[in-house]
Design an enzyme around this catalytic site. Structure first.
Site, mmCIF file in Angstrom:
data_model
loop_
_atom_site.group_PDB
_atom_site.id
_atom_site.type_symbol
_atom_site.label_atom_id
_atom_site.label_comp_id
_atom_site.label_asym_id
_atom_site.label_seq_id
_atom_site.Cartn_x
_atom_site.Cartn_y
_atom_site.Cartn_z
ATOM 1 N N CYS A 337 -6.489 17.087 -30.741
ATOM 2 C CA CYS A 337 -7.516 18.060 -30.340
ATOM 3 C C CYS A 337 -7.303 19.464 -30.914
ATOM 4 O O CYS A 337 -8.262 20.059 -31.397
ATOM 5 C CB CYS A 337 -7.636 18.136 -28.818
ATOM 6 N N ARG A 366 4.671 10.729 -29.189
ATOM 7 C CA ARG A 366 5.043 11.246 -27.883
ATOM 8 C C ARG A 366 6.345 10.607 -27.465
ATOM 9 O O ARG A 366 6.552 9.415 -27.655
ATOM 10 C CB ARG A 366 3.956 10.936 -26.844
ATOM 11 N N GLN A 384 -4.680 7.040 -32.374
ATOM 12 C CA GLN A 384 -5.851 7.100 -31.495
ATOM 13 C C GLN A 384 -7.113 6.991 -32.333
ATOM 14 O O GLN A 384 -7.169 7.538 -33.431
ATOM 15 C CB GLN A 384 -5.881 8.446 -30.767
ATOM 16 N N ASP A 386 -9.680 8.697 -32.217
ATOM 17 C CA ASP A 386 -10.008 9.932 -31.514
ATOM 18 C C ASP A 386 -11.273 10.574 -32.077
ATOM 19 O O ASP A 386 -11.597 10.388 -33.243
ATOM 20 C CB ASP A 386 -8.830 10.901 -31.713
ATOM 21 N N HIS A 388 -13.713 14.399 -31.227
ATOM 22 C CA HIS A 388 -14.039 15.529 -30.359
ATOM 23 C C HIS A 388 -15.455 15.969 -30.657
ATOM 24 O O HIS A 388 -15.812 16.166 -31.810
ATOM 25 C CB HIS A 388 -13.035 16.660 -30.562
ATOM 26 N N LYS A 472 -14.177 13.491 -16.002
ATOM 27 C CA LYS A 472 -14.082 12.455 -17.031
ATOM 28 C C LYS A 472 -14.594 11.113 -16.547
ATOM 29 O O LYS A 472 -14.821 10.913 -15.350
ATOM 30 C CB LYS A 472 -12.637 12.303 -17.500
ATOM 31 N N HIS A 518 -13.616 15.014 -25.340
ATOM 32 C CA HIS A 518 -12.663 14.122 -26.008
ATOM 33 C C HIS A 518 -13.124 12.703 -25.731
ATOM 34 O O HIS A 518 -13.509 12.403 -24.603
ATOM 35 C CB HIS A 518 -11.255 14.218 -25.426
HETATM 36 ZN ZN LIG Z 1 -8.591 15.281 -27.515
#
Ligand SMILES: [Zn+2]
Ligand SMILES: [Zn+2]
Length: 647
Positions: A337, A366, A384, A386, A388, A472, A518
């Protein structure tokens, strides 16, 4: 008289001191036979406990989670009774219910319990259960409780009593066994009909490694033998489908201690699978208006100080990387992000540019404790899917609906038909805990609920479960074994736009702050592939299968024909291999079956003479001889059938 409000909202009047069982009997005798406990004003209690005031009331049976938990905890007492009868002098720690079943921590002195003792304990439990002994609750003074367990010589219970307040202590007894317990319990032992001890493990008393190691006995019980049989069958099936086992057998991924724990190595076949998934989503995302971006795997500490990740996770993450000369400080990327916020900022944005949807298959790292790592579902490095979305507050609802469409498209394409959603909102009593403007929250929360409704998503709404930075929606899927997995997430974020000072120029020519969303339909490719393997037992749909077919020549005489055939299939974008080994055809077929190859094409004398193939399909068996064109058509129809579901 007191007023009892039932879950359907109806109110009944009873004399003060009425019990849950009395209420059940007043409704129906059949119902009463199944009552395990009751819930009074949100608290689970014995069905025999008198109720003395107006109350919200619910009967608990095996179909309620709280009913099951009471059943299993009561079974722990029964197991303790059996163990005490068989092994006098055993001391007992704690015996709670767990998600499925229960355990009891016991100290048997010099005796070590093994699975060979299980049958004996199970039989004893069955014998005691049949006695239909009631679970009797008795309040007891602290002094008496201490006296009882001093006499019994159980220092564990004495230590537990030490932490309790006089006047709050209760014992429960059934048959010849008495335990220190707060309850509640089921009415009597006869409900417990099917019993299975599962395993033993070491467990430190009170989880403290400096204390004595006790024996933890895990077990599970059911009200019907059939339910136990089904449960054991599911366990077997889960073991058979374990993605770690299949990942190895199908040569999809591996781990190497030299590379590092929790850092998966994708093997050629696994990579094929993963790239197909990526390609599939990439295509869907381009159609849905996303712009792919790529960002580096490390970033300067400053980025994460700005994003707030440094303050929150800095200590728990992998430690920083320092450059040799300038002594700059970098971190491995834990999230994509912040990078995407910087992409937003490369130029001024106007309200007409929004929404801006930036998508990246971003690999993040992580730190997880080594003991927490598990196959592909808990790793230290993962990718991910991912993206945004930066949008105006008035676009949140439309963007949510589009993301839900995309996620459901992915689920359907991959055979997850059984899904639901959890919407996590603010705690309305505690609004100051959350950042962002009140009106934006209200608008976004209403938008999430509305879009889930419009899209027909079965949804549970949880108050107080939102992150402090935004509400969320999480997707849950049920796999072929009925297990629930959390997959994709859509998360509104008011914090990062603020921290990164993101802006756009509105139609009023003023500066405004965009909302950030996200979202990740798979979550991570690693976790998703793990779930996909377990859901399909490794029998992937044809379009995803790393190898779609195997050409099996009966002997080396047919090698040339096999080679020509394979080339023609490759020209049609079908993939697989030729089994050139000098093995009997039976062996080649068996090996292809173990590798879960969808189509086997057997070629021998007749096939090569006539320019045909003999086709075996996984799960269906022999389809007979056909021309190569016929086979190509068959395979392509199967691929299209899979993909038709998603177009
Ligand atoms: Zn994010
Ligand atoms: Zn208990």
């Amino acid at each position: 008289m007191i007023k009892i409000t039932l879950p359907d909202g109806s109110v009944r009047e009873y004399a003060q001191g009425v019990t849950g069982m009395d209420i059940a009997l007043s409704i129906s005798e059949g119902l009463a036979r199944n009552v395990l406990a009751a819930k009074v004003n949100g608290k689970v209690v014995d069905a025999s406990l008198p109720i003395n005031e107006d109350s919200d009331f619910q009967l608990l049976t095996w179909n309620d989670t709280d009913g099951k938990q009471t059943f299993w905890h009561s079974s722990a007492h029964l197991m303790a009774e059996a163990i005490e009868a068989l092994y006098p002098g055993t001391k007992f720690g704690i015996g709670p219910a767990i998600e499925t079943g229960f355990y009891y921590d016991i100290d048997m002195g010099d005796k070590t319990l093994s699975s060979e003792d299980f049958k004996k304990i199970e039989d004893k439990m069955v014998e005691l259960a049949r006695q239909k002994n009631e679970y009797q609750r008795s309040p007891i003074s602290k002094a008496e409780a201490i006296e009882y367990f001093t006499e019994k010589g159980d220092e564990y219970k004495l230590e537990l009593i030490d932490g309790l307040e006089d006047g709050s202590i209760t014992f429960y007894s059934q048959g010849n066994f008495t335990d220190l317990c707060r309850g509640p319990h089921i009415p009597n032992t006869s409900f417990i009909k099917a019993i299975k001890l599962m395993s033993v493990a070491g467990a430190y008393w009170r989880g403290d490694i400096s204390r004595k190691q006790m024996t933890r006995v895990y077990a599970v019980t059911f009200p019907k033998q059939k339910e136990l049989d089904e449960y054991l069958h599911l366990l077997e099936e889960a073991k058979r489908r374990d993605h770690r086992k299949l990942g190895k057998e199908l040569e999809l991924f591996a781990f190497s201690e030299k590379v590092g724990m929790g850092l998966p190595l994708w093997l050629p076949k696994g990579t094929m699978l993963r790239e197909r998934l990526e390609g599939f989503l990439r295509k869907a995302q381009v159609r849905a208006g996303y712009s792919p971006v790529v960002t580096p795997h490390i970033a300067s500490k400053e980025l994460y100080v700005t994003s707030g990740h440094y303050a929150k996770y800095g200590q728990d993450s992998f430690q920083p990387i320092h450059t040799p000369d300038e002594n700059e400080e970098f971190f491995l990327k834990p999230m994509n992000c912040p990078h995407h916020c910087e992409i937003y900022k490369v130029k001024p944005r106007s309200y007409r540019d929004l929404p801006l949807r930036l998508a990246e298959f971003g690999t993040v790292y992580r730190y997880e404790q080594s003991g927490e790592l598990h196959g592909l579902t808990r790793v230290r490095g993962f990718t991910q899917d991912d993206a945004h979305i930066f949008c105006r507050p008035d676009q949140v609802e439309e963007e949510f609906m589009k993301v839900i469409d995309l996620v459901l498209y992915v689920f359907k394409a991959l055979g997850f038909e059984n899904y639901s959603a959890q919407v996590s909102l603010r705690d309305p009593e505690n609004k100051e805990k959350y950042i962002g403007r009140d009106e934006d929250w209200e608008r976004a929360e209403a938008a999430i609920i509305r879009s889930a409704e419009i899209k027909g998503l079965p949804t549970v709404v949880e108050l107080g479960e939102a992150a402090f930075y935004g509400p969320k929606l999480d997707f849950m899927v049920k796999d072929a074994l009925g297990r629930k997995w959390q997959l994709g997430t859509i998360q509104v974020d008011y914090q990062l736009p603020q921290r990164f000072e993101l802006e756009y120029t509105g139609s009023d020519n003023q500066k405004h702050r965009p909302v950030m969303i996200h979202r990740a339909p798979f979550g991570s490719l690693e976790r998703f592939v793990a779930i996909l393997i377990e859901n399909t037992a490794g029998n992937f749909p044809l379009w995803l299968s790393p190898d779609q077919l195997a050409v099996l020549p009966i002997s080396e005489k047919y090698e040339d024909y096999a080679n020509d055939l394979f080339l023609r299939l490759q020209e049609q974008d079908l993939r697989g291999y030729i089994d050139h080994r000098d093995e009997k055809i039976g062996r080649k077929i068996r090996d292809a079956e173990v590798s879960k190859i969808p189509f086997m094409l057997i070629v021998g004398e007749k096939e090569s003479a006539e320019g045909k193939v003999s086709v075996r399909k996984k799960g269906e068996g022999d389809l007979g001889m056909m021309t190569i064109e016929e086979f190509i058509q068959l395979a392509q129809e199967e691929i299209n059938k899979n993909l038709a579901r998603i177009s």
